[in-house]
Every structure is written in C-alpha cells, then in structure tokens.
Design an enzyme around this catalytic site. Structure first.
Site, PDB file in Angstrom:
ATOM      1  N   VAL A  36       0.876  -1.174   0.000  1.00 52.37           N
ATOM      2  CA  VAL A  36       0.000   0.000   0.000  1.00 52.37           C
ATOM      3  C   VAL A  36       0.909   1.218   0.000  1.00 52.37           C
ATOM      4  O   VAL A  36       1.601   1.480   0.992  1.00 52.37           O
ATOM      5  CB  VAL A  36      -0.938  -0.001   1.235  1.00 52.37           C
ATOM      6  CG1 VAL A  36      -1.827   1.241   1.230  1.00 52.37           C
ATOM      7  CG2 VAL A  36      -1.798  -1.261   1.256  1.00 52.37           C
TER       8      VAL A  36
ATOM      9  N   CYS B 266       4.840  -2.548   2.792  1.00 60.42           N
ATOM     10  CA  CYS B 266       5.056  -3.713   1.923  1.00 60.42           C
ATOM     11  C   CYS B 266       3.987  -4.783   2.179  1.00 60.42           C
ATOM     12  O   CYS B 266       3.383  -4.830   3.253  1.00 60.42           O
ATOM     13  CB  CYS B 266       6.427  -4.324   2.181  1.00 60.42           C
ATOM     14  SG  CYS B 266       7.795  -3.369   1.526  1.00 60.42           S
TER      15      CYS B 266
ATOM     16  N   GLU C  41       4.359  -7.972   2.710  1.00 61.17           N
ATOM     17  CA  GLU C  41       4.701  -8.904   3.802  1.00 61.17           C
ATOM     18  C   GLU C  41       4.333  -8.296   5.153  1.00 61.17           C
ATOM     19  O   GLU C  41       3.778  -8.965   6.026  1.00 61.17           O
ATOM     20  CB  GLU C  41       6.201  -9.214   3.799  1.00 61.17           C
ATOM     21  CG  GLU C  41       6.716  -9.889   2.546  1.00 61.17           C
ATOM     22  CD  GLU C  41       7.198  -8.893   1.489  1.00 61.17           C
ATOM     23  OE1 GLU C  41       6.562  -7.837   1.317  1.00 61.17           O
ATOM     24  OE2 GLU C  41       8.201  -9.186   0.829  1.00 61.17           O
TER      25      GLU C  41
ATOM     26  N   CYS D  37      11.276  -5.838   5.714  1.00 54.96           N
ATOM     27  CA  CYS D  37      10.346  -6.971   5.876  1.00 54.96           C
ATOM     28  C   CYS D  37      11.057  -8.178   6.475  1.00 54.96           C
ATOM     29  O   CYS D  37      10.466  -8.926   7.252  1.00 54.96           O
ATOM     30  CB  CYS D  37       9.706  -7.345   4.539  1.00 54.96           C
ATOM     31  SG  CYS D  37       8.496  -6.121   4.026  1.00 54.96           S
TER      32      CYS D  37
HETATM   33  N1  THU Z   1       7.435  -4.253  -2.099  1.00 55.25           N
HETATM   34  C1  THU Z   1       6.765  -5.163  -1.310  1.00 55.25           C
HETATM   35  O1  THU Z   1       5.569  -5.013  -1.045  1.00 55.25           O
HETATM   36  N2  THU Z   1       7.468  -6.209  -0.836  1.00 55.25           N
HETATM   37  C2  THU Z   1       8.756  -6.496  -1.146  1.00 55.25           C
HETATM   38  O2  THU Z   1       9.313  -7.457  -0.659  1.00 55.25           O
HETATM   39  C3  THU Z   1       9.474  -5.641  -2.093  1.00 55.25           C
HETATM   40  C4  THU Z   1       8.833  -4.347  -2.406  1.00 55.25           C
HETATM   41  C5  THU Z   1       6.660  -3.119  -2.635  1.00 55.25           C
HETATM   42  C6  THU Z   1       6.963  -1.783  -2.026  1.00 55.25           C
HETATM   43  C7  THU Z   1       6.592  -0.847  -3.127  1.00 55.25           C
HETATM   44  O3  THU Z   1       5.207  -0.568  -3.072  1.00 55.25           O
HETATM   45  C8  THU Z   1       6.853  -1.635  -4.399  1.00 55.25           C
HETATM   46  O4  THU Z   1       6.940  -2.990  -4.012  1.00 55.25           O
HETATM   47  C9  THU Z   1       8.130  -1.237  -5.119  1.00 55.25           C
HETATM   48  O5  THU Z   1       9.212  -1.231  -4.270  1.00 55.25           O
END
Ligand code: THU
Length: 152
Positions: free
Chosen positions: A53, A63, A65, A104
């Site tokens: 989000v 993130c 996770e 994360c």
């Molecule tokens: N992102 C995640 O949700 N998890 C990860 O392990 C890597 C990155 C998201 C954060 C951001 O919204 C997008 O991916 C680009 O970095």
C-alpha cells in the site's frame, strides 16, 4: 534454501501462494506500479493476506509482507509458520522470485523469535515457475530480535 516450481510444492504451500497471487491485484501502487501479494500461514492453519500500500509521501509505503504479518497479529495469530510472496510489474510478469526487502526481513525475524519458529519464506515469480524457499535465518543471518534484549 531450495528452488522449486508450483507443481512440486506441497498442497499447503500451493494454497498459501495461490492466496498471495489472488490478492496481488488489490495492491495500491500508483507510484511504482509494482504489485506484490503476500500470505501468512499462522497457527490453526489460518491464512492472512496483504498487499503493498503506497503513499504520496513515499516513505510511508507498506510492503505486502508487513501488511500480511500485521493482519495476522491483529486477528489473534501468535505463531507464524510460513509466508508466501509474489509480484508483478504493471500487469507484466516478473521473471525472478520476489524477495522480501530488508525491513520486511526484520519484521519476519521478529515474528520468528516470537513464534519460536524459523519461518519459511516462499518467494515466487509471477508465473510460479521459479520459486525459492528459504528460512528467515538464511535471509537474515545473525538478525537482532526480542531475544537479543535478554541479559544473563
Ligand atoms: N514491495 C513489497 O511489497 N514487498 C517487497 O518485498 C518488495 C517491495 C513493494 C513496495 C513498493 O510498493 C513496491 O513494491 C516497489 O518497491
């Protein structure tokens, strides 16, 4: 750490990854256009999902996770066994598995010490033909967690 594909996963892991895949499209990502879905397997075989989000103040981004882990906790989960993560790039498939960012990994490490379980992290590319399974202790060796506060 092992490399595997979707067909070779056990049913529990297949189901967890499917849940992460399903929610990936709910990602709010107007800035990166990167879709990430995550699913946590908690005690009682309960599953909680999350997506990334984003926020106009970029640093506030959450993130997938982190979102799934906090949802699990809010719903009463005390032990986390596994977490699956999958992603795609603005409607296009990504070829390599999504690997949790450092922040994360720290969140998962905290959950692992609280749960007393070396949480399994299932990382998948969009097509689920390239999956890596690793324990959090492999992804964050010598991590710092709540147990490390204790003195003798
Ligand atoms: N992102 C995640 O949700 N998890 C990860 O392990 C890597 C990155 C998201 C954060 C951001 O919204 C997008 O991916 C680009 O970095």
């Amino acid at each position: 750490m092992k490399k595997i594909n979707f067909q070779k996963l056990n049913k529990i892991d297949q189901n967890l990854l499917k849940r992460a895949f399903e929610v990936m499209n709910n990602s709010y990502n107007p800035y990166s256009k990167f879709y990430v879905g995550a699913a946590v397997l908690g005690d009682g075989n309960k599953i909680f999902v999350g997506t990334n989000v984003e926020n106009s103040a970029y640093g506030n981004t959450i993130c997938a996770e982190c979102s799934a882990l906090t949802s699990a906790r809010a719903n009463g989960i005390k032990k986390v066994l596994k977490i699956a993560v999958i992603g795609k790039n603005s409607e296009k498939a990504v070829l390599d598995p999504i690997s949790p960012c450092g922040s994360c990994r720290q969140m998962i490490f905290e959950a692992s010490q609280v749960s007393e379980i070396d949480i399994e992290v299932i990382m998948s590319n969009t097509k689920m033909d390239k999956i890596i399974i690793a324990k959090i202790s492999e992804l964050l060796p010598l991590g710092f967690g709540p147990k490390n506060f204790k003195s003798k």
